[in-house]
Design a protein around this motif. Structure first.
Motif, short mmCIF file in Angstrom:
data_model
loop_
_atom_site.label_atom_id
_atom_site.label_comp_id
_atom_site.label_asym_id
_atom_site.label_seq_id
_atom_site.Cartn_x
_atom_site.Cartn_y
_atom_site.Cartn_z
N UNK A 71 0.83 -1.20 0.00
CA UNK A 71 0.00 0.00 0.00
C UNK A 71 0.87 1.25 0.00
N UNK A 72 0.49 2.22 -0.83
CA UNK A 72 1.14 3.53 -0.85
C UNK A 72 0.15 4.58 -0.37
N UNK A 73 0.66 5.60 0.32
CA UNK A 73 -0.17 6.69 0.83
C UNK A 73 0.45 8.01 0.38
N UNK A 74 -0.39 8.89 -0.20
CA UNK A 74 0.10 10.18 -0.65
C UNK A 74 -0.87 11.26 -0.16
N UNK A 75 -0.34 12.27 0.54
CA UNK A 75 -1.14 13.39 1.04
C UNK A 75 -1.07 14.54 0.05
N UNK A 76 -2.24 14.98 -0.43
CA UNK A 76 -2.29 15.94 -1.53
C UNK A 76 -3.15 17.17 -1.24
N UNK A 77 -3.56 17.40 0.02
CA UNK A 77 -4.49 18.50 0.27
C UNK A 77 -3.82 19.85 0.43
N UNK A 78 -2.53 19.89 0.78
CA UNK A 78 -1.83 21.13 1.15
C UNK A 78 -2.36 21.70 2.47
N UNK A 79 -3.19 20.94 3.17
CA UNK A 79 -3.71 21.35 4.48
C UNK A 79 -2.94 20.55 5.53
N UNK A 80 -2.09 21.19 6.33
CA UNK A 80 -1.27 20.45 7.30
C UNK A 80 -2.08 19.60 8.26
N UNK A 81 -3.27 20.07 8.65
CA UNK A 81 -4.08 19.30 9.59
C UNK A 81 -4.47 17.97 8.98
N UNK A 82 -5.00 18.01 7.76
CA UNK A 82 -5.46 16.78 7.10
C UNK A 82 -4.29 15.90 6.70
N UNK A 83 -3.29 16.49 6.06
CA UNK A 83 -2.15 15.70 5.58
C UNK A 83 -1.38 15.06 6.73
N UNK A 84 -1.09 15.85 7.76
CA UNK A 84 -0.26 15.33 8.85
C UNK A 84 -0.96 14.23 9.64
N UNK A 85 -2.28 14.30 9.74
CA UNK A 85 -3.02 13.24 10.42
C UNK A 85 -2.78 11.89 9.73
N UNK A 86 -2.86 11.91 8.41
CA UNK A 86 -2.64 10.66 7.66
C UNK A 86 -1.19 10.22 7.74
N UNK A 87 -0.27 11.17 7.65
CA UNK A 87 1.15 10.82 7.63
C UNK A 87 1.60 10.23 8.96
N UNK A 88 1.04 10.73 10.07
CA UNK A 88 1.39 10.18 11.38
C UNK A 88 1.12 8.69 11.44
N UNK A 89 -0.01 8.28 10.89
CA UNK A 89 -0.35 6.85 10.86
C UNK A 89 0.49 6.10 9.84
N UNK A 90 0.63 6.67 8.66
CA UNK A 90 1.27 5.94 7.56
C UNK A 90 2.75 5.71 7.80
N UNK A 91 3.44 6.68 8.38
CA UNK A 91 4.89 6.56 8.57
C UNK A 91 5.24 5.56 9.67
N UNK A 92 4.28 5.17 10.48
CA UNK A 92 4.50 4.14 11.49
C UNK A 92 4.17 2.74 10.96
N UNK A 93 3.68 2.67 9.73
CA UNK A 93 3.23 1.40 9.17
C UNK A 93 4.30 0.79 8.26
N UNK A 94 3.94 -0.31 7.63
CA UNK A 94 4.83 -0.96 6.67
C UNK A 94 4.55 -0.51 5.23
N UNK A 95 3.91 0.65 5.07
CA UNK A 95 3.51 1.11 3.74
C UNK A 95 4.68 1.13 2.77
N UNK A 96 4.38 0.74 1.54
CA UNK A 96 5.38 0.73 0.47
C UNK A 96 5.96 2.11 0.24
#
Length: 321
Positions: free
Chosen positions: A223-248
């Motif tokens: 799985x790949x995750x890409x944050x594209x909103x340019x909104x730090x609140x929305x993007x960072x919420x997803x990145x906090x979870x994704x960077x702790x995972x085994x995401x590709x």
């Protein structure tokens, strides 16, 4: 399996419904350099119409000239076993391609595979070479095509997933490319006005906040995750979870300066430096991209390069978007 090969099965299904005899060819083994990867499909209609590809064109021409489509059952065909054949069929010297040739007498398994793939399921088709008998079983994300000499195990359906945080114009272009490249695409955007027409594009829209959507999806190495909103609140919420995972792959749209600020924020929010180093930002390979289609192309080129082992997962020195 990518959308190109799924289109082959759709055509085979439609031709059989129209009463045309159809032969399906599957690349089951390759040695050396081969024009098309294992699992590639070609459907040949009895009147010579072709959908799909198993080589750069020369093998297709030979299949059209041969009488294989007039035969029934299954058989194995090899190309490129000698230097002369390699030259004749456009294969690199030493390259060999083995094909499974199937005369399709029953469209039911084809219909079932297409229907299940369109429902985002993944399925393995088991083919008994001696009898031509086909059976279908559910599959996980990591299976690859294999042939043990008597039975072919061919996976179909999305083996890779891409989650996009943000449902703007760029996401449309990314989703289109990703779908063609064999990714099952998910989009999350809690902002009003963005949840529309995604189902028609074959994309699954996930409601709610991005961190909840990431947790719901259950990220893995496919799985790949890409944050594209340019909104730090929305993007960072997803990145906090994704960077702790085994995401590709985990990436975020934005300039180099903005992404350095993002990395600082993520460390302040509790991520380790090692986790933050996994972030690709700016996203994409350096092709000088400026427009949304170009950025989408550079992004998916980078994701595919990592998927195919042609580039390391840790971000490189140059990015473009």
């Amino acid at each position: 399996m990518d959308n190109v090969d799924l289109a082959v099965l759709r055509s085979a299904r439609d031709w059989m419904h129209q009463g045309h005899p159809v032969v399906l060819y599957t690349v089951i083994e390759t040695w050396g350099s081969a024009p098309r990867p294992v699992g590639s499909l070609l459907a040949l209609r009895s009147d010579g119409r072709v959908e799909g590809s198993v080589s750069g064109g020369c093998i297709e021409d030979d299949l059209l000239r041969s009488a294989e489509h007039a035969q029934s059952g299954c058989k194995i065909i090899s190309y490129g076993v000698s230097q002369e054949e390699s030259a004749r069929f456009g294969l690199p010297c030493g390259g060999t391609v083995r094909l499974l040739c199937e005369s399709l007498g029953d469209s039911r398994w084809v219909e079932d595979v297409v229907a299940r793939c369109e429902q985002h399921e993944r399925v393995i088709r088991q083919v008994d070479i001696a009898t031509g008998q086909v059976s279908l079983v559910s599959a996980r994300g990591g299976e690859k095509l294999r042939f043990d000499g008597t039975t072919l195990y061919a996976p179909y359906g999305p083996a890779w997933r891409l989650m996009l945080v943000g449902a703007g114009q760029l996401s449309r272009y990314v989703a289109e490319l990703a779908g063609a490249l064999g990714f099952e695409v998910f989009v999350c955007d809690p902002r009003p006005g963005y949840e529309h027409d995604w189902a028609a594009a074959g994309v699954r829209f996930i409601g709610g906040m991005p961190d909840d959507a990431v947790a719901q999806l259950g990220l893995d190495a496919h799985t790949a995750v890409v944050a594209l909103t340019h909104d730090p609140v929305l993007d960072d919420l997803a990145l906090l979870q994704a960077l702790r995972s085994d995401a590709l792959y985990v990436g975020a749209l934005g300039s180099r300066r903005n992404n350095e600020r993002r990395r600082t924020r993520l460390i302040e929010l509790g991520l380790t430096e090692a986790e933050v180093k996994r972030l690709h930002g700016p996203i994409g390979l350096p092709i000088g991209s400026r427009t949304p289609p170009e950025i989408a192309l550079s992004l998916m080129a980078e994701v595919v390069a990592i998927r195919n082992g042609a580039q390391q997962q840790s971000p490189g020195a140059l990015r473009c978007a």
